[in-house]
Design an enzyme around this catalytic site. Structure first.
Site, PDB file in Angstrom:
ATOM      1  N   SER A   1       9.976  -0.253   8.163  1.00  0.00           N
ATOM      2  CA  SER A   1       9.883   0.901   7.018  1.00  0.00           C
ATOM      3  C   SER A   1       9.035   2.252   7.609  1.00  0.00           C
ATOM      4  CB  SER A   1       9.165   0.344   5.973  1.00  0.00           C
ATOM      5  OG  SER A   1       7.702  -0.282   6.480  1.00  0.00           O
TER       6      SER A   1
ATOM      7  N   HIS B   1      14.379  -2.686   2.662  1.00  0.00           N
ATOM      8  CA  HIS B   1      14.867  -1.405   2.742  1.00  0.00           C
ATOM      9  C   HIS B   1      16.159  -1.185   3.025  1.00  0.00           C
ATOM     10  CE1 HIS B   1      10.910   0.432   2.467  1.00  0.00           C
ATOM     11  NE2 HIS B   1      10.283  -0.591   2.927  1.00  0.00           N
TER      12      HIS B   1
ATOM     13  N   LYS C   1      12.853  -1.656  -5.062  1.00  0.00           N
ATOM     14  CA  LYS C   1      13.535  -0.446  -4.150  1.00  0.00           C
ATOM     15  C   LYS C   1      14.557   0.053  -4.785  1.00  0.00           C
ATOM     16  CE  LYS C   1      10.583  -2.136  -0.313  1.00  0.00           C
ATOM     17  NZ  LYS C   1       9.178  -1.290  -0.688  1.00  0.00           N
TER      18      LYS C   1
HETATM   19  C1  LIG Z   1      10.108  -4.913   4.435  1.00  0.00           C
HETATM   20  C2  LIG Z   1       9.294  -5.220   2.997  1.00  0.00           C
HETATM   21  N1  LIG Z   1       9.262  -6.454   2.612  1.00  0.00           N
HETATM   22  C3  LIG Z   1       8.592  -6.782   1.333  1.00  0.00           C
HETATM   23  C4  LIG Z   1       8.052  -5.862   0.495  1.00  0.00           C
HETATM   24  C5  LIG Z   1       7.444  -6.194  -0.386  1.00  0.00           C
HETATM   25  O1  LIG Z   1       8.332  -6.184  -1.692  1.00  0.00           O
HETATM   26  P1  LIG Z   1       7.716  -6.676  -3.283  1.00  0.00           P
HETATM   27  O2  LIG Z   1       7.314  -5.201  -3.668  1.00  0.00           O
HETATM   28  O3  LIG Z   1       9.087  -6.928  -4.005  1.00  0.00           O
HETATM   29  O4  LIG Z   1       6.755  -7.461  -3.058  1.00  0.00           O
HETATM   30  C6  LIG Z   1       8.207  -4.255   1.050  1.00  0.00           C
HETATM   31  C7  LIG Z   1       7.617  -3.560   0.052  1.00  0.00           C
HETATM   32  O5  LIG Z   1       6.835  -2.497   0.700  1.00  0.00           O
HETATM   33  C8  LIG Z   1       8.763  -4.235   2.263  1.00  0.00           C
HETATM   34  O6  LIG Z   1       8.945  -2.916   2.660  1.00  0.00           O
END
Ligand SMILES: Cc1ncc(COP(=O)(O)O)c(C=O)c1O
Length: 410
Positions: free
Chosen positions: A197, A225, A256
């Site tokens: 990210s 992502h 997202k």
């Molecule tokens: C790679 C990744 N995994 C997991 C998450 C967490 O997702 P959630 O908001 O559904 O808990 C994020 C969110 O920032 C993320 O970027």
């Protein structure tokens, strides 16, 4: 009792966060999420949401959510296995499995919960998890939790934790070294983000799957992502690399591209998902997803499967922005993902740039240590299908103006 010492301790912690410049202020948004949002300073163009397909304020999704509220109610007041499973929960799980070409899927309240509930169930103390150095915090925490759950008491004051390994970021030679060195373990799991990210770079899944086959390891990808827009059919990084049947576990989010609300899931081999339903604690002991969220999840998957126009728009927007911002002389991380890191290296410059842009009506966020390594401060721009060409060109003109004023570009 809230003792004075506790209060003072907490105040001290907050003070040290402030003094180290790491205190996070939340910007209050007064409108729905979208390309343009209203904040107290006025209307700004938003370039920092994970709203990749621009669906966060989709009238179609809002209509589906309203119908679901009328027909299925607001909530279920239960975890899944007691009385929290409606037919639509099963339908959504089926649809995700079909979309990702995986055997089965289990829903969670978030991808964070999906990650948290994964490793402690699937692997034990005799196994090893090899995790990329730049993996998302929720994978790191999930691996830590697995370690804590499966620790062995050797004697008074002596505890042995299962071994976990951290591989150098996307370094296949280092991954192979870890795989070779852990051949004595029962199972090996390679855990990686699909797209990282902070840099927008894509995990080298083809090479990872080759190594996994060579050394008999499972592959887990957090595709938060990527799901919904990356790869020819929007099926994410496994599709992008053509390794769809070689990845064993995918976790992802509805927060997202897939509507931007909330919710997550794990897709994988049939037995894995069945076992997660029996043992995964954030699934067993946390409330089921609200019907309106489930119904919009189903709708989003239909929209994405049937129409490629949003993906195309996102791709075109990303290509345009990436090309033009580089032509202006900004140093960007190369790639094709809508996360576009604009490298400023200096934390102060990055913060000044974000402030200057906000004054010009462009909302972006500066990231510096410890979110990114020291001397790697940046502005992370995120492109959306909701941006019009005019929005992008307006933002590019403002980047040019503020970049010149700050001496970042000539
Ligand atoms: C790679 C990744 N995994 C997991 C998450 C967490 O997702 P959630 O908001 O559904 O808990 C994020 C969110 O920032 C993320 O970027």
């Amino acid at each position: 009792m809230y003792a004075k010492e506790v209060k003072e301790y907490l105040q001290g912690q907050l003070q040290s966060i402030r003094e180290s410049g790491l205190y996070k202020e939340e910007r209050i948004i007064l409108s729905p999420q979208g390309a343009r949002i209203r904040v107290k300073e006025g209307e700004v163009l938003n370039f920092c949401a994970n709203n990749y397909l621009g669906l966060a304020d989709s009238p179609e999704l809002i209509a589906v959510a309203k119908t679901a509220l009328d027909e299925r109610g607001h909530g279920l007041s239960s975890v899944r296995f007691i009385c929290g499973t409606q037919d639509i929960h099963k339908e959504l799980e089926r649809k995700i499995s079909e979309f990702l070409k995986m055997e089965d899927t289990i829903l969670y309240s978030s991808c964070a919960a999906a990650n948290e509930g994964l490793f402690e169930v699937l692997v034990g103390p005799e196994d090893v998890v090899i995790s990329d150095q730049l993996n998302h915090a929720t994978i790191i925490d999930a691996v830590r939790l697995w370690g804590m759950v499966h620790k062995k008491k050797l004697g008074p004051g002596s505890v042995e934790f299962p071994e976990n390994r951290v591989m150098k970021h996307s370094d296949m030679a280092d991954l192979e070294k870890h795989l070779k060195e852990t051949q004595n373990k029962r199972f090996r799991v390679i855990a990686t983000d699909g797209v990282f990210s902070m840099d927008g770079d894509v995990a080298k899944l083809e090479e990872i799957c080759d190594l996994a086959e060579k050394y008999n390891a499972l592959v887990m990808v957090d595709d938060s992502h990527s799901t919904g827009f990356f790869g020819p059919g929007g099926r994410g990084t496994p599709e992008y690399w053509g390794v769809e049947h070689r990845v064993d576990i995918i976790t992802s989010t509805f927060g997202k591209a897939l509507g931007g609300a909330t919710g997550g899931f794990t897709s994988g081999r049939k037995e894995m998902i069945e076992l997660l339903r029996q043992r995964s604690r954030p699934y067993l002991f946390s409330n089921t997803l609200a019907p309106s969220i489930v119904a919009t999840g189903i709708k989003v998957l239909d929209m994405i499967s049937q129409a490629s126009n949003l993906r195309k728009k996102l791709e075109e927007n990303t290509a345009h922005f990436r090309q033009k911002i580089a032509e202006l002389g900004f140093d960007i991380r190369p790639g094709s993902h809508p996360i576009v890191p604009i490298m400023l290296y200096d934390a102060k410059k990055a913060a000044q740039m974000a402030e200057g842009l906000l004054e010009e009506g462009i909302y972006v966020i500066a990231f510096s240590y410890p979110v990114v390594p020291r001397e790697q401060a940046r502005i992370r721009v995120q492109i959306s299908a909701a941006h019009s060409r005019e929005d992008l060109d307006f933002a590019l003109a403002k980047f040019e103006k503020v970049g010149r004023e700050l001496g970042i570009i000539a």
